[in-house]
Scaffold this active site. Structure first.
Site, PDB file in Angstrom:
ATOM      1  CD  GLU A 125      19.458   7.696 -25.864  1.00  0.00           C
ATOM      2  OE1 GLU A 125      19.444   6.895 -24.882  1.00  0.00           O
ATOM      3  OE2 GLU A 125      20.164   8.519 -25.664  1.00  0.00           O
ATOM      4  N   GLY A 135      23.619  15.560 -26.744  1.00  0.00           N
ATOM      5  CA  GLY A 135      25.105  15.704 -27.253  1.00  0.00           C
ATOM      6  C   GLY A 135      25.321  16.745 -28.100  1.00  0.00           C
ATOM      7  CG  LEU A 195      17.206   9.660 -20.297  1.00  0.00           C
ATOM      8  CD1 LEU A 195      17.210   8.177 -19.537  1.00  0.00           C
ATOM      9  CD2 LEU A 195      17.966   9.284 -21.781  1.00  0.00           C
TER      10      LEU A 195
HETATM   11  C1  LIG Z   1      15.698  21.200 -25.653  1.00  0.00           C
HETATM   12  C2  LIG Z   1      16.620  20.437 -24.783  1.00  0.00           C
HETATM   13  C3  LIG Z   1      15.971  19.011 -24.339  1.00  0.00           C
HETATM   14  C4  LIG Z   1      17.052  18.394 -23.865  1.00  0.00           C
HETATM   15  N1  LIG Z   1      16.547  17.121 -23.400  1.00  0.00           N
HETATM   16  C5  LIG Z   1      17.124  16.230 -22.562  1.00  0.00           C
HETATM   17  C6  LIG Z   1      16.435  15.230 -21.840  1.00  0.00           C
HETATM   18  O1  LIG Z   1      15.464  14.844 -22.252  1.00  0.00           O
HETATM   19  N2  LIG Z   1      17.275  14.587 -20.929  1.00  0.00           N
HETATM   20  C7  LIG Z   1      18.500  14.780 -20.656  1.00  0.00           C
HETATM   21  O2  LIG Z   1      19.348  14.457 -19.588  1.00  0.00           O
HETATM   22  N3  LIG Z   1      19.095  16.072 -20.943  1.00  0.00           N
HETATM   23  C8  LIG Z   1      18.291  16.692 -21.889  1.00  0.00           C
HETATM   24  N4  LIG Z   1      18.893  17.856 -22.622  1.00  0.00           N
HETATM   25  C9  LIG Z   1      20.322  18.410 -22.260  1.00  0.00           C
HETATM   26  C10 LIG Z   1      21.393  18.272 -23.525  1.00  0.00           C
HETATM   27  O3  LIG Z   1      21.761  16.876 -23.535  1.00  0.00           O
HETATM   28  C11 LIG Z   1      22.440  19.255 -22.934  1.00  0.00           C
HETATM   29  O4  LIG Z   1      22.074  20.456 -23.156  1.00  0.00           O
HETATM   30  C12 LIG Z   1      23.683  18.928 -23.743  1.00  0.00           C
HETATM   31  O5  LIG Z   1      24.282  17.732 -23.399  1.00  0.00           O
HETATM   32  C13 LIG Z   1      24.686  19.988 -23.268  1.00  0.00           C
HETATM   33  O6  LIG Z   1      25.276  20.213 -22.144  1.00  0.00           O
HETATM   34  P1  LIG Z   1      25.003  21.896 -21.641  1.00  0.00           P
HETATM   35  O7  LIG Z   1      23.543  22.422 -22.107  1.00  0.00           O
HETATM   36  O8  LIG Z   1      25.108  21.819 -20.048  1.00  0.00           O
HETATM   37  O9  LIG Z   1      26.152  22.402 -22.271  1.00  0.00           O
HETATM   38  P2  LIG Z   1      27.733  22.509 -21.807  1.00  0.00           P
HETATM   39  O10 LIG Z   1      28.228  21.148 -21.633  1.00  0.00           O
HETATM   40  O11 LIG Z   1      27.829  23.483 -20.529  1.00  0.00           O
HETATM   41  O12 LIG Z   1      28.363  23.126 -23.189  1.00  0.00           O
HETATM   42  C14 LIG Z   1      28.360  24.399 -23.477  1.00  0.00           C
HETATM   43  C15 LIG Z   1      29.294  24.495 -24.567  1.00  0.00           C
HETATM   44  O13 LIG Z   1      30.710  23.744 -24.407  1.00  0.00           O
HETATM   45  C16 LIG Z   1      30.914  22.906 -25.244  1.00  0.00           C
HETATM   46  N5  LIG Z   1      31.699  21.904 -24.683  1.00  0.00           N
HETATM   47  C17 LIG Z   1      31.548  21.259 -23.506  1.00  0.00           C
HETATM   48  N6  LIG Z   1      32.669  20.460 -23.331  1.00  0.00           N
HETATM   49  C18 LIG Z   1      33.423  20.452 -24.383  1.00  0.00           C
HETATM   50  C19 LIG Z   1      34.540  19.925 -24.674  1.00  0.00           C
HETATM   51  N7  LIG Z   1      35.096  18.740 -24.031  1.00  0.00           N
HETATM   52  N8  LIG Z   1      35.254  19.995 -25.937  1.00  0.00           N
HETATM   53  C20 LIG Z   1      34.539  21.106 -26.762  1.00  0.00           C
HETATM   54  N9  LIG Z   1      33.497  21.783 -26.384  1.00  0.00           N
HETATM   55  C21 LIG Z   1      32.894  21.409 -25.230  1.00  0.00           C
HETATM   56  C22 LIG Z   1      29.393  22.193 -25.864  1.00  0.00           C
HETATM   57  O14 LIG Z   1      29.614  21.480 -26.936  1.00  0.00           O
HETATM   58  C23 LIG Z   1      28.730  23.707 -25.729  1.00  0.00           C
HETATM   59  O15 LIG Z   1      29.134  24.379 -27.068  1.00  0.00           O
HETATM   60  C24 LIG Z   1      18.383  18.669 -23.584  1.00  0.00           C
HETATM   61  C25 LIG Z   1      18.615  19.909 -23.700  1.00  0.00           C
HETATM   62  C26 LIG Z   1      17.665  20.982 -24.414  1.00  0.00           C
HETATM   63  C27 LIG Z   1      18.027  22.232 -24.774  1.00  0.00           C
END
Ligand SMILES: Cc1cc2nc3c(=O)[nH]c(=O)nc-3n(C[C@H](O)[C@H](O)[C@H](O)COP(=O)(O)OP(=O)(O)OC[C@H]3O[C@@H](n4cnc5c(N)ncnc54)[C@H](O)[C@@H]3O)c2cc1C
Length: 397
Positions: A245, A375, A126
């Site tokens: 999920e 998330g 996904l």
């Molecule tokens: C091993 C792994 C598997 C994954 N698998 C998938 C997958 O299959 N498909 C897919 O689509 N995605 C996948 N993801 C992505 C995952 O959903 C995202 O990493 C996650 O949603 C966070 O996004 P980011 O890493 O860009 O962090 P960011 O959004 O850049 O966040 C960085 C920090 O800021 C905080 N933050 C951001 N916005 C706010 C707010 N409004 N208020 C307070 N704090 C905030 C976050 O909580 C975090 O601590 C995966 C990630 C990993 C590491």
């Protein structure tokens, strides 16, 4: 008056059988798989033989026609060996990709794809997250531009679980960038060897058995009929899967918590220091007690949410629903307890807890991801608080 806190005999047997399989088939491979950063290539075929793919899918697609409680039980059972496999390989394929596909794709496509997802011939992925759009998924930049009876896709998706091994991918792209979230659509296509797609595997220190990739689309042609749901209706497709999920992935976290506790009890009895088993020291006992309480509380939240979902007509959840609140709260709590429990388990194992030969080490390195993937804890807290503050919120449900 009784409250139904117990699983049925069938549910218990199902979980027990899944655990026995995972313990005999998966466990012996784990150390090597961790080292090599891969999942077993025949994992889904094995699961297919056991009838553990497509747990909630209707029988006409080859599924078991069961519920999310049963899904959690199976994910928990396999998570006792590895949550990185259970929630990090199986969940992303069966729940994140194919279950959403089952809810939203066209019937003829479901008949084409889902039976093979159930046999294990097809693995799913996904794609939501992009390098610049993580928590703020709606700011995605991947575009789908209509050309004749196809869409041309350009952009990239990062951290896409299973992408290095997947056959089918569901993903989201902007079909009308001016409309913000109302200009996003969902698509599916056959990922393996697709023209214009490159997949770069990502190296990770945790969740090592879950293959992650950066998926880049360069003028990828997708037939118009592969649109999932309505044009510009991608957000509704995306949110329709979020609650199930969160709940089922939390099932895997329970497995990890439980394994850490079971391994720690055993080790506390076996390891002797100062002439006594370390379990006789009260500082170790305190950790064990906290671990147990964390697991029991997490378990209640996860299965309560799964049961609520199974008994609800509408399993989509979304803004303004109790299901949204319960699902976000269940994974928020269980993941943070999970990190603490895994950390305590390593501490109880002392230096051996750091050694890859000891399974607590992989539970520890897997645990942190659960506060981030699907998330983050911060976003989950925002959802829980949003639902608590809405008009009509009631503690009873
Ligand atoms: C091993 C792994 C598997 C994954 N698998 C998938 C997958 O299959 N498909 C897919 O689509 N995605 C996948 N993801 C992505 C995952 O959903 C995202 O990493 C996650 O949603 C966070 O996004 P980011 O890493 O860009 O962090 P960011 O959004 O850049 O966040 C960085 C920090 O800021 C905080 N933050 C951001 N916005 C706010 C707010 N409004 N208020 C307070 N704090 C905030 C976050 O909580 C975090 O601590 C995966 C990630 C990993 C590491």
């Amino acid at each position: 008056m009784a409250i139904g806190f117990r699983f049925t005999e069938e549910q218990r047997m199902m979980a027990e059988n899944a655990y026995k399989w995972a313990n005999s088939w998966l466990e012996p491979q784990m150390e090597e798989l961790e080292k090599e950063q891969k999942c077993p290539p025949d994992l889904f075929i094995e699961l297919g033989k056991l009838g553990l793919n497509g747990i909630v899918f209707e029988e006409k697609y080859g599924g078991a026609g069961l519920g999310y409680v049963e899904t959690c039980l199976i994910y928990e059972a396999i998570g006792r060996i590895s949550s990185g496999i259970s929630g990090g390989v199986i969940g992303p394929s069966q729940t994140l990709c194919f279950d959403n596909f089952r809810r939203n794709a066209k019937e003829e496509h479901k008949m084409e794809v889902l039976p093979k997802a159930c046999t294990g011939e097809y693995i799913g992925a996904l794609g939501i997250t992009e390098p610049n759009a993580g928590s703020d998924a709606m700011s995605m930049r991947t575009t789908a531009v209509k050309k004749g009876d196809s869409y041309i896709i350009n952009g990239s998706k990062i951290f896409i679980t299973n992408s290095p091994i997947a056959d089918v991918m569901m993903f989201y792209a902007k079909t009308d960038p001016q409309k913000g979230p109302h200009g996003i659509s969902a698509f599916w296509f056959y990922l393996k060897n697709a023209r214009g797609v490159t997949i770069d595997k990502i190296d990770k220190w945790g969740f090592r058995t879950s293959p992650s990739g950066l998926v880049t689309f360069e003028d990828v042609v997708i037939p118009e009929e592969n649109l999932v749901g309505k044009l510009n209706g991608g957000v509704s497709v995306l949110t329709s899967g979020l609650c199930t999920e969160r709940i089922t992935l939390a099932g895997s976290i329970l497995g990890m918590q439980r394994a850490c506790i079971e391994l720690s009890i055993k080790y506390s009895k076996e390891r002797v220091q100062f002439g006594k088993p370390i379990g006789s020291f009260q500082l170790i006992q305190g950790k064990l007690a906290d671990m147990y309480c964390g697991y029991e509380a997490s378990k209640w939240m996860v299965y309560r949410a799964a049961d609520y979902c199974d008994s609800s007509e509408d399993k989509h959840g979304g803004k303004g629903t109790d299901l949204d609140l319960m699902a976000a709260a269940a994974i928020l709590f269980s993941s943070e307890r999970g990190t603490q429990i895994a950390s305590d388990a390593v501490q109880i194992h002392g230096g051996y807890g750091i050694c890859t030969e000891y399974p607590v080490s992989r539970h520890y390195t897997d645990s942190k991801l659960w506060e981030i993937g699907a998330g983050t804890s911060e976003i989950r807290r925002l959802i829980v608080a949003r639902e608590m503050l809405r008009d009509g919120f009631a503690m009873e449900r």
